[in-house]
Design an enzyme around this catalytic site. Structure first.
Site, PDB file in Angstrom:
ATOM      1  N   ALA A  40       2.400  -2.509  10.105  1.00  0.00           N
ATOM      2  CA  ALA A  40       2.522  -2.573   8.579  1.00  0.00           C
ATOM      3  C   ALA A  40       2.678  -3.770   7.890  1.00  0.00           C
ATOM      4  O   ALA A  40       1.942  -4.192   6.777  1.00  0.00           O
ATOM      5  CB  ALA A  40       3.486  -1.511   7.995  1.00  0.00           C
ATOM      6  N   GLN A  41       3.518  -4.772   8.405  1.00  0.00           N
ATOM      7  CA  GLN A  41       3.823  -6.002   7.578  1.00  0.00           C
ATOM      8  C   GLN A  41       2.652  -6.840   7.347  1.00  0.00           C
ATOM      9  O   GLN A  41       2.437  -7.347   6.274  1.00  0.00           O
ATOM     10  CB  GLN A  41       4.975  -6.728   8.326  1.00  0.00           C
ATOM     11  CG  GLN A  41       6.168  -6.332   7.877  1.00  0.00           C
ATOM     12  CD  GLN A  41       6.422  -6.314   6.339  1.00  0.00           C
ATOM     13  OE1 GLN A  41       5.888  -7.590   5.730  1.00  0.00           O
ATOM     14  NE2 GLN A  41       7.106  -5.674   5.671  1.00  0.00           N
TER      15      GLN A  41
ATOM     16  N   GLY B  38      -9.880   2.506   1.519  1.00  0.00           N
ATOM     17  CA  GLY B  38      -8.562   2.641   2.156  1.00  0.00           C
ATOM     18  C   GLY B  38      -7.468   2.490   1.364  1.00  0.00           C
ATOM     19  O   GLY B  38      -7.193   1.585   0.877  1.00  0.00           O
TER      20      GLY B  38
ATOM     21  N   ASP C  14      -4.724  -3.368   9.576  1.00  0.00           N
ATOM     22  CA  ASP C  14      -5.113  -3.338  11.084  1.00  0.00           C
ATOM     23  C   ASP C  14      -6.837  -3.383  11.525  1.00  0.00           C
ATOM     24  O   ASP C  14      -7.000  -3.815  12.499  1.00  0.00           O
ATOM     25  CB  ASP C  14      -5.194  -1.744  11.488  1.00  0.00           C
ATOM     26  CG  ASP C  14      -3.723  -1.323  11.766  1.00  0.00           C
ATOM     27  OD1 ASP C  14      -2.829  -2.473  11.536  1.00  0.00           O
ATOM     28  OD2 ASP C  14      -3.316  -0.273  12.133  1.00  0.00           O
TER      29      ASP C  14
ATOM     30  N   GLY D 220      -4.189   2.786   2.447  1.00  0.00           N
ATOM     31  CA  GLY D 220      -3.203   2.311   3.539  1.00  0.00           C
ATOM     32  C   GLY D 220      -2.278   1.630   2.926  1.00  0.00           C
ATOM     33  O   GLY D 220      -2.077   1.133   1.928  1.00  0.00           O
ATOM     34  N   PHE D 221      -1.352   1.023   3.951  1.00  0.00           N
ATOM     35  CA  PHE D 221      -0.649  -0.141   3.676  1.00  0.00           C
ATOM     36  C   PHE D 221      -1.090  -1.434   2.962  1.00  0.00           C
ATOM     37  O   PHE D 221      -0.808  -1.873   1.801  1.00  0.00           O
ATOM     38  CB  PHE D 221       0.195  -0.563   4.561  1.00  0.00           C
ATOM     39  CG  PHE D 221       1.424   0.291   5.188  1.00  0.00           C
ATOM     40  CD1 PHE D 221       2.563   0.363   4.426  1.00  0.00           C
ATOM     41  CD2 PHE D 221       1.084   1.070   6.392  1.00  0.00           C
ATOM     42  CE1 PHE D 221       3.466   1.426   4.675  1.00  0.00           C
ATOM     43  CE2 PHE D 221       2.219   1.993   6.716  1.00  0.00           C
ATOM     44  CZ  PHE D 221       3.295   2.150   5.963  1.00  0.00           C
TER      45      PHE D 221
ATOM     46  N   VAL E  40     -16.353   6.618   2.677  1.00  0.00           N
ATOM     47  CA  VAL E  40     -17.368   5.473   2.826  1.00  0.00           C
ATOM     48  C   VAL E  40     -18.184   5.704   4.085  1.00  0.00           C
ATOM     49  O   VAL E  40     -17.695   5.502   5.087  1.00  0.00           O
ATOM     50  CB  VAL E  40     -16.763   4.311   2.311  1.00  0.00           C
ATOM     51  CG1 VAL E  40     -17.880   3.175   2.238  1.00  0.00           C
ATOM     52  CG2 VAL E  40     -15.958   4.386   1.055  1.00  0.00           C
TER      53      VAL E  40
ATOM     54  N   GLU F 130       9.036   6.934  20.438  1.00  0.00           N
ATOM     55  CA  GLU F 130       9.888   7.530  19.589  1.00  0.00           C
ATOM     56  C   GLU F 130       9.806   8.914  19.529  1.00  0.00           C
ATOM     57  O   GLU F 130      10.682   9.944  19.313  1.00  0.00           O
ATOM     58  CB  GLU F 130       9.646   6.868  17.908  1.00  0.00           C
ATOM     59  CG  GLU F 130       9.912   5.446  18.087  1.00  0.00           C
ATOM     60  CD  GLU F 130       9.693   4.940  16.571  1.00  0.00           C
ATOM     61  OE1 GLU F 130      10.219   4.008  16.220  1.00  0.00           O
ATOM     62  OE2 GLU F 130       8.776   5.390  15.691  1.00  0.00           O
TER      63      GLU F 130
HETATM   64  C1  LIG Z   1       1.965   6.879  14.841  1.00  0.00           C
HETATM   65  C2  LIG Z   1       2.037   5.648  14.135  1.00  0.00           C
HETATM   66  C3  LIG Z   1       3.134   5.051  13.994  1.00  0.00           C
HETATM   67  C4  LIG Z   1       3.428   3.840  13.550  1.00  0.00           C
HETATM   68  N1  LIG Z   1       4.645   3.396  13.509  1.00  0.00           N
HETATM   69  C5  LIG Z   1       4.862   1.963  12.910  1.00  0.00           C
HETATM   70  C6  LIG Z   1       5.967   1.440  12.714  1.00  0.00           C
HETATM   71  O1  LIG Z   1       7.154   1.831  13.200  1.00  0.00           O
HETATM   72  N2  LIG Z   1       6.172   0.123  12.073  1.00  0.00           N
HETATM   73  C7  LIG Z   1       5.009  -0.614  11.831  1.00  0.00           C
HETATM   74  O2  LIG Z   1       5.108  -1.430  11.076  1.00  0.00           O
HETATM   75  N3  LIG Z   1       3.838   0.047  12.048  1.00  0.00           N
HETATM   76  C8  LIG Z   1       3.681   1.137  12.452  1.00  0.00           C
HETATM   77  N4  LIG Z   1       2.252   1.798  12.670  1.00  0.00           N
HETATM   78  C9  LIG Z   1       1.200   1.110  12.207  1.00  0.00           C
HETATM   79  C10 LIG Z   1       0.813   0.907  10.778  1.00  0.00           C
HETATM   80  O3  LIG Z   1       1.006   2.257  10.277  1.00  0.00           O
HETATM   81  C11 LIG Z   1      -0.520   0.433  10.625  1.00  0.00           C
HETATM   82  O4  LIG Z   1      -0.412  -1.088  10.922  1.00  0.00           O
HETATM   83  C12 LIG Z   1      -0.770   0.520   9.218  1.00  0.00           C
HETATM   84  O5  LIG Z   1      -0.771   1.690   8.767  1.00  0.00           O
HETATM   85  C13 LIG Z   1      -2.003  -0.325   8.823  1.00  0.00           C
HETATM   86  O6  LIG Z   1      -2.239  -0.485   7.479  1.00  0.00           O
HETATM   87  P1  LIG Z   1      -3.664  -0.390   7.028  1.00  0.00           P
HETATM   88  O7  LIG Z   1      -3.515  -0.338   5.556  1.00  0.00           O
HETATM   89  O8  LIG Z   1      -4.436  -1.402   7.722  1.00  0.00           O
HETATM   90  O9  LIG Z   1      -4.339   0.845   7.680  1.00  0.00           O
HETATM   91  P2  LIG Z   1      -3.913   2.376   7.461  1.00  0.00           P
HETATM   92  O10 LIG Z   1      -2.570   2.751   6.755  1.00  0.00           O
HETATM   93  O11 LIG Z   1      -4.218   3.330   8.703  1.00  0.00           O
HETATM   94  O12 LIG Z   1      -4.896   3.056   6.207  1.00  0.00           O
HETATM   95  C14 LIG Z   1      -6.310   3.220   6.090  1.00  0.00           C
HETATM   96  C15 LIG Z   1      -6.691   4.058   5.002  1.00  0.00           C
HETATM   97  O13 LIG Z   1      -8.152   4.157   5.139  1.00  0.00           O
HETATM   98  C16 LIG Z   1      -8.621   5.525   4.999  1.00  0.00           C
HETATM   99  N5  LIG Z   1     -10.014   5.415   5.357  1.00  0.00           N
HETATM  100  C17 LIG Z   1     -10.442   5.103   6.758  1.00  0.00           C
HETATM  101  N6  LIG Z   1     -11.761   5.177   6.904  1.00  0.00           N
HETATM  102  C18 LIG Z   1     -12.209   5.373   5.644  1.00  0.00           C
HETATM  103  C19 LIG Z   1     -13.603   5.767   5.198  1.00  0.00           C
HETATM  104  N7  LIG Z   1     -14.502   5.663   5.877  1.00  0.00           N
HETATM  105  N8  LIG Z   1     -13.607   6.091   4.120  1.00  0.00           N
HETATM  106  C20 LIG Z   1     -12.600   6.138   3.091  1.00  0.00           C
HETATM  107  N9  LIG Z   1     -11.303   5.897   3.404  1.00  0.00           N
HETATM  108  C21 LIG Z   1     -11.147   5.599   4.790  1.00  0.00           C
HETATM  109  C22 LIG Z   1      -7.921   6.208   5.636  1.00  0.00           C
HETATM  110  O14 LIG Z   1      -7.877   7.566   5.245  1.00  0.00           O
HETATM  111  C23 LIG Z   1      -6.306   5.540   5.453  1.00  0.00           C
HETATM  112  O15 LIG Z   1      -5.788   6.188   4.190  1.00  0.00           O
HETATM  113  C24 LIG Z   1       2.386   2.975  13.273  1.00  0.00           C
HETATM  114  C25 LIG Z   1       1.042   3.561  13.467  1.00  0.00           C
HETATM  115  C26 LIG Z   1       0.940   5.073  13.900  1.00  0.00           C
HETATM  116  C27 LIG Z   1      -0.316   5.788  13.920  1.00  0.00           C
END
Ligand SMILES: Cc1cc2nc3c(=O)[nH]c(=O)nc-3n(C[C@H](O)[C@H](O)[C@H](O)COP(=O)(O)OP(=O)(O)OC[C@H]3O[C@@H](n4cnc5c(N)ncnc54)[C@H](O)[C@@H]3O)c2cc1C
Length: 423
Positions: free
Chosen positions: A322-323, A15, A305, A17-18, A83, A174
């Site tokens: 995100a934080q 992943g 998350d 993401g953040f 994965v 929003e």
């Molecule tokens: C529409 C929306 C608006 C938001 N607004 C805010 C905001 O204003 N402020 C804030 O703080 N938070 C906000 N959030 C929440 C924030 O985006 C999440 O808390 C944050 O992205 C979590 O980060 P993460 O790295 O845990 O997961 P994510 O950023 O979701 O990243 C997960 C990654 O894992 C990858 N992945 C998943 N499963 C697999 C797999 N099996 N194999 C390979 N790759 C995989 C995905 O492609 C993705 O790139 C928002 C979320 C959404 C959906």
């Protein structure tokens, strides 16, 4: 997967993401081999997805290539793959492009949309968790405007111009505000054959107030802003059914609409293969300790998350924003290096920097620990924080330019149906 053998311990991150990219950054050029795997080749800045959906931004300004994130990381590799399974007994993962062994595995797969088991809503509504989904919403909104312009009855026109958004958390609120700005600023100019008064935006929320995760002060202000923009807010309202045309709810409210956007909740996206006690059933998040180690494992971690860390201050886990993901990613990088050096790891303590949501032009709410405010200043702070949090200098410049342009011209320039959406 064509990853070279190395004498360095291998950290596999699932992943980008953040959480995943902050971990990768904190392990850059250290004595570890890092393999970052994602099913997409880019990082998505999810907080601004709603601006893509509402024609305010093009997707390339909120997405960032993962290979670019690691371009100066000499011992880091990226692989585009999904994965599918973890084999913890052999320290191996199965992916869509082959198997890979690991010394340390970090799961940072985030969440997916939660439909709470309602199949009709799942097949007929529009989710907004990814760039393609945001583009689908953008196309559908614009296609509906075009269809409304040639509708042969008032009922049909109304259904095309009725937009129902479910979930008045930050995402739903929003988006509702942004669609209301399309109605107020774009419809009268671009669609002179439509009457803006025929367009209605309904925001449905199961709780008794909008922005339930934020303070009551923020909810009150946000409701005022939404009302001012013309959004019809329905609290204590649950959607029971949607067949693609009619929305039925737990109350007398029945709405005819071609568009239902589902922003009512998320659930974890765990990967199969770990022991039952590793995943908390109801919410699909991994049960982790203060070092983000998954229950029952010493070399498998979960971040962001997908991780649920129970602490005294956060007995139900940290908020899924995100934080926590960023802070956990940064700390785990340091902790993994300590673990490899047989040094004690540092427990995670979340530093809450506050929360915010923007409802529209000059209208935002900010909750800080000791100070809560709304209006123009909050909106300015919201813009600054989001701009600075975007990944990549180019993206920041493009977003800033778009915002300034839109602000001066009351415009949303990305009103393009590039890839028509088929229901
Ligand atoms: C529409 C929306 C608006 C938001 N607004 C805010 C905001 O204003 N402020 C804030 O703080 N938070 C906000 N959030 C929440 C924030 O985006 C999440 O808390 C944050 O992205 C979590 O980060 P993460 O790295 O845990 O997961 P994510 O950023 O979701 O990243 C997960 C990654 O894992 C990858 N992945 C998943 N499963 C697999 C797999 N099996 N194999 C390979 N790759 C995989 C995905 O492609 C993705 O790139 C928002 C979320 C959404 C959906």
């Amino acid at each position: 997967m064509n990853i070279p053998q190395s004498s360095l311990p291998r950290v596999v991150i699932i992943g980008g993401g953040f959480a995943g990219i902050n971990l990768a950054k904190s392990l850059a050029n250290k004595n570890v081999q890092v393999v970052l795997i994602d099913k997409r080749n880019y990082h998505t800045f999810q907080p601004l997805l709603y601006q893509v959906s509402s024609s305010g931004l093009e997707p390339d300004s909120i997405a960032y290539p993962l290979r670019k994130v690691i371009k100066k990381h000499n011992t880091t590799y990226f692989r585009l793959a999904e994965v599918e399974q973890i084999l913890p007994d052999s320290n191996e993962i199965i992916t869509s492009i082959g198997n890979l062994t690991y010394d340390f595995l970090v799961i940072a797969t985030g969440t997916k949309t939660n439909y709470f088991g309602n199949k009709a809503i799942e097949s007929n509504s529009m989710p907004m968790k990814s760039v393609p989904q945001a583009l689908n919403i953008r196309s559908l909104i614009l296609q509906n405007f075009e269809k409304a312009a040639i509708a042969d009855s008032n009922e049909a026109r109304e259904a095309f111009l009725n937009f129902v958004i479910v979930g008045a958390g930050p995402t739903g609120a929003e988006l509702a505000g942004a669609i209301a700005e399309l109605k107020n600023n774009i419809l009268p100019r671009d669609y002179r054959d439509l009457d803006p008064d025929d367009m209605h935006i309904h925001l449905l929320e199961g709780a008794d107030r909008v922005l339930p995760p934020m303070s009551k002060h923020a909810s009150k202000k946000a409701l005022k802003f939404l009302n001012k923009l013309g959004v019809k807010v329905h609290c204590n309202t649950f959607v029971k059914h949607y067949d693609g045309k009619t929305v039925t709810t737990n109350s007398d409210l029945v709405l005819e609409s071609e568009t239902l956007i589902w922003a009512a909740g998320v659930t974890g996206a765990p990967v199969q293969g770990l022991k039952a006690e590793a995943v908390l059933d109801r919410i699909n998040r991994y049960n982790v300790n203060r070092f983000n180690q998954i229950e029952g494992y010493t070399n498998i971690f979960a971040l962001g998350d997908i991780a649920l860390m129970e602490t005294e201050t956060y007995p139900k886990g940290h908020p899924q924003v995100a934080q926590p993901a960023i802070q956990q990613g940064k700390l785990l990088g340091k902790n993994l290096l300590k673990l490899i050096d047989n040094k004690p790891m540092k427990p995670f303590v979340y530093r809450d920097k506050g929360s915010m949501a923007t409802i529209g032009r000059n209208k935002a709410v900010v909750d800080l620990k000791h100070y809560k405010f709304g209006g123009f200043f909050a909106w300015f702070i919201w813009m600054f924080v989001h701009l600075m949090s975007l990944v990549g200098f180019r993206n920041r410049v493009i977003v800033l330019f778009n915002w300034v342009y839109n602000y001066i011209n009351f415009d949303k320039a990305a009103r393009l149906i590039i890839r028509p959406y088929k229901k």
